[in-house]
Scaffold this motif. Structure first.
Motif, PDB file in Angstrom:
ATOM      1  N   SER A  10     -23.574  -2.485  -5.854  1.00 39.04           N
ATOM      2  CA  SER A  10     -22.201  -2.071  -5.518  1.00 39.04           C
ATOM      3  C   SER A  10     -21.971  -2.109  -4.014  1.00 39.04           C
ATOM      4  N   ALA A  11     -23.007  -1.764  -3.239  1.00 37.93           N
ATOM      5  CA  ALA A  11     -22.882  -1.796  -1.785  1.00 37.93           C
ATOM      6  C   ALA A  11     -22.766  -3.225  -1.292  1.00 37.93           C
ATOM      7  N   VAL A  12     -23.561  -4.125  -1.872  1.00 41.65           N
ATOM      8  CA  VAL A  12     -23.507  -5.531  -1.474  1.00 41.65           C
ATOM      9  C   VAL A  12     -22.121  -6.104  -1.749  1.00 41.65           C
ATOM     10  N   LYS A  13     -21.566  -5.788  -2.918  1.00 37.65           N
ATOM     11  CA  LYS A  13     -20.224  -6.283  -3.238  1.00 37.65           C
ATOM     12  C   LYS A  13     -19.181  -5.732  -2.262  1.00 37.65           C
ATOM     13  N   TYR A  14     -19.386  -4.491  -1.856  1.00 37.67           N
ATOM     14  CA  TYR A  14     -18.482  -3.886  -0.864  1.00 37.67           C
ATOM     15  C   TYR A  14     -18.585  -4.628   0.462  1.00 37.67           C
ATOM     16  N   TYR A  15     -19.806  -4.939   0.885  1.00 33.74           N
ATOM     17  CA  TYR A  15     -19.999  -5.687   2.130  1.00 33.74           C
ATOM     18  C   TYR A  15     -19.320  -7.051   2.047  1.00 33.74           C
ATOM     19  N   GLN A  16     -19.398  -7.683   0.869  1.00 30.71           N
ATOM     20  CA  GLN A  16     -18.778  -8.988   0.690  1.00 30.71           C
ATOM     21  C   GLN A  16     -17.258  -8.888   0.746  1.00 30.71           C
ATOM     22  N   GLU A  18     -15.572  -6.814   2.399  1.00 28.81           N
ATOM     23  CA  GLU A  18     -15.182  -6.571   3.789  1.00 28.81           C
ATOM     24  C   GLU A  18     -15.542  -7.754   4.692  1.00 28.81           C
ATOM     25  N   ARG A  19     -16.041  -8.819   4.079  1.00 33.50           N
ATOM     26  CA  ARG A  19     -16.406 -10.046   4.793  1.00 33.50           C
ATOM     27  C   ARG A  19     -17.468  -9.804   5.872  1.00 33.50           C
ATOM     28  N   LEU A  20     -18.405  -8.909   5.555  1.00 33.75           N
ATOM     29  CA  LEU A  20     -19.498  -8.636   6.473  1.00 33.75           C
ATOM     30  C   LEU A  20     -20.697  -9.543   6.189  1.00 33.75           C
ATOM     31  N   VAL A  21     -20.768 -10.038   4.949  1.00 34.06           N
ATOM     32  CA  VAL A  21     -21.863 -10.917   4.541  1.00 34.06           C
ATOM     33  C   VAL A  21     -21.284 -12.293   4.240  1.00 34.06           C
ATOM     34  N   PRO A  22     -21.841 -13.351   4.819  1.00 34.14           N
ATOM     35  CA  PRO A  22     -21.319 -14.697   4.553  1.00 34.14           C
ATOM     36  C   PRO A  22     -21.504 -15.087   3.096  1.00 34.14           C
ATOM     37  N   ALA A  37     -31.808 -15.295   4.926  1.00 31.83           N
ATOM     38  CA  ALA A  37     -30.872 -14.905   5.991  1.00 31.83           C
ATOM     39  C   ALA A  37     -29.816 -13.943   5.453  1.00 31.83           C
ATOM     40  N   HIS A  38     -29.380 -14.165   4.205  1.00 30.46           N
ATOM     41  CA  HIS A  38     -28.408 -13.255   3.583  1.00 30.46           C
ATOM     42  C   HIS A  38     -29.037 -11.885   3.355  1.00 30.46           C
ATOM     43  N   VAL A  39     -30.297 -11.891   2.930  1.00 26.53           N
ATOM     44  CA  VAL A  39     -31.004 -10.629   2.690  1.00 26.53           C
ATOM     45  C   VAL A  39     -31.118  -9.842   3.987  1.00 26.53           C
ATOM     46  N   GLN A  40     -31.482 -10.526   5.070  1.00 28.47           N
ATOM     47  CA  GLN A  40     -31.594  -9.855   6.366  1.00 28.47           C
ATOM     48  C   GLN A  40     -30.244  -9.323   6.827  1.00 28.47           C
ATOM     49  N   ARG A  43     -29.455  -6.092   5.016  1.00 28.94           N
ATOM     50  CA  ARG A  43     -30.233  -4.992   5.587  1.00 28.94           C
ATOM     51  C   ARG A  43     -29.638  -4.536   6.911  1.00 28.94           C
ATOM     52  N   LEU A  44     -29.198  -5.492   7.710  1.00 22.69           N
ATOM     53  CA  LEU A  44     -28.594  -5.152   8.998  1.00 22.69           C
ATOM     54  C   LEU A  44     -27.307  -4.360   8.791  1.00 22.69           C
ATOM     55  N   ILE A  45     -26.458  -4.816   7.869  1.00 18.17           N
ATOM     56  CA  ILE A  45     -25.189  -4.124   7.599  1.00 18.17           C
ATOM     57  C   ILE A  45     -25.459  -2.684   7.179  1.00 18.17           C
ATOM     58  N   ARG A  46     -26.455  -2.510   6.314  1.00 14.37           N
ATOM     59  CA  ARG A  46     -26.782  -1.157   5.868  1.00 14.37           C
ATOM     60  C   ARG A  46     -27.230  -0.294   7.043  1.00 14.37           C
ATOM     61  N   ALA A  47     -28.030  -0.883   7.935  1.00 13.36           N
ATOM     62  CA  ALA A  47     -28.505  -0.140   9.105  1.00 13.36           C
ATOM     63  C   ALA A  47     -27.338   0.256  10.005  1.00 13.36           C
ATOM     64  N   LEU A  48     -26.404  -0.659  10.193  1.00 11.52           N
ATOM     65  CA  LEU A  48     -25.253  -0.374  11.047  1.00 11.52           C
ATOM     66  C   LEU A  48     -24.367   0.726  10.450  1.00 11.52           C
ATOM     67  N   LEU A  49     -24.093   0.602   9.155  1.00 11.28           N
ATOM     68  CA  LEU A  49     -23.174   1.542   8.508  1.00 11.28           C
ATOM     69  C   LEU A  49     -23.811   2.895   8.213  1.00 11.28           C
ATOM     70  N   GLU A  50     -25.042   2.879   7.683  1.00  7.46           N
ATOM     71  CA  GLU A  50     -25.662   4.131   7.232  1.00  7.46           C
ATOM     72  C   GLU A  50     -26.480   4.804   8.329  1.00  7.46           C
ATOM     73  N   THR A  51     -27.422   4.083   8.917  1.00  9.52           N
ATOM     74  CA  THR A  51     -28.235   4.692   9.970  1.00  9.52           C
ATOM     75  C   THR A  51     -27.438   4.859  11.251  1.00  9.52           C
ATOM     76  N   GLY A  52     -26.730   3.798  11.633  1.00 12.18           N
ATOM     77  CA  GLY A  52     -25.953   3.856  12.864  1.00 12.18           C
ATOM     78  C   GLY A  52     -24.666   4.654  12.743  1.00 12.18           C
ATOM     79  N   GLY A  53     -24.169   4.821  11.508  1.00 12.51           N
ATOM     80  CA  GLY A  53     -22.938   5.574  11.304  1.00 12.51           C
ATOM     81  C   GLY A  53     -21.701   4.868  11.837  1.00 12.51           C
TER      82      GLY A  53
END
Length: 209
Positions: A10-16, A18-22, A37-40, A43-53
């Motif tokens: 569900s999170a991946v679909k949300y990222y898509q 929002e056009r955050l994942v190509p 590259a998509h997998v990385q 992971r980066l998007i999750r780090a930015l949104l969840e860890t980075g807030g």
């Protein structure tokens, strides 16, 4: 892709959305192939949104910088720092005196900094808070903090050289910046206890009574 990244579908679909994942390479009307590259990137998007807030807008700013191509590590770091420093609650405006003092300390360390670096306001607010309780931090006190910060910053930047791709570098840059604060604070507390033991030893005779 979701399973390999360790992120809910569900999170991946949300990222898509929002056009955050190509997009992946279409192999059928309802199928797409994704690369490492998509997998990385997930992971980066999750780090930015969840860890980075970060907000979606701030996350997009970081991603756009990565995808622009030819962007230096220094520029990417600056974008990430500003994105992570976006106020999430109302914050007091630091005094000009404290801002000037922080800038002077930075220059005395030989740091090449920009006038809009968010660290200036953060440190200046801390100085204002100390002054509010009657402690005007002496130069030696601030220099000690600056020296420790300089050593930590060098360690942070050297750690980035262990990563190979822009996404992996940015991931460590953001997560390391966020988690570096509690890491530094935790080690500082341990060091404070050790310094207290050395500078203000307990009266063992009193302890036995």
């Amino acid at each position: 892709m979701a399973r390999q990244a360790g992120v809910p579908l569900s999170a991946v679909k949300y990222y898509q959305r929002e056009r955050l994942v190509p997009e992946g390479d279409r192999s059928a009307p309802n199928q797409a192939e994704y690369s490492e590259a998509h997998v990385q990137r997930v992971r980066l998007i999750r780090a930015l949104l969840e860890t980075g807030g970060l907000s979606i807008a701030a996350t997009k700013a970081v991603i756009e910088t990565l995808d622009a191509g030819g962007t230096s590590l220094a520029e990417t770091f600056a974008v990430a720092q500003h994105a992570m420093s976006t106020p999430r609650t109302s914050e007091s405006t630091p005094s000009a005196e404290s801002r000037d003092r922080v800038t002077q300390i930075a220059h005395s360390q030989g740091w090449a900094i920009s006038a809009d670096n968010p660290g200036i306001n953060a440190a200046a607010r801390a100085l204002d808070g100390l002054r509010a309780i009657g402690f005007d931090a002496p130069d030696a006190y601030l220099t000690a903090y600056a020296t420790a910060a300089s050593a930590a910053a060098v360690a942070d930047l050297r750690a980035l050289t262990t990563r190979q791709t822009p996404d992996r570098i940015a991931e460590l840059m953001v997560v390391g910046s966020v988690l570096g604060d509690p890491l530094f604070a935790g080690l500082r507390r341990l060091a404070q206890q050790g310094a207290t033991h050395d500078l203000f030893p307990a009266d063992t005779k009193r302890d036995r009574t």
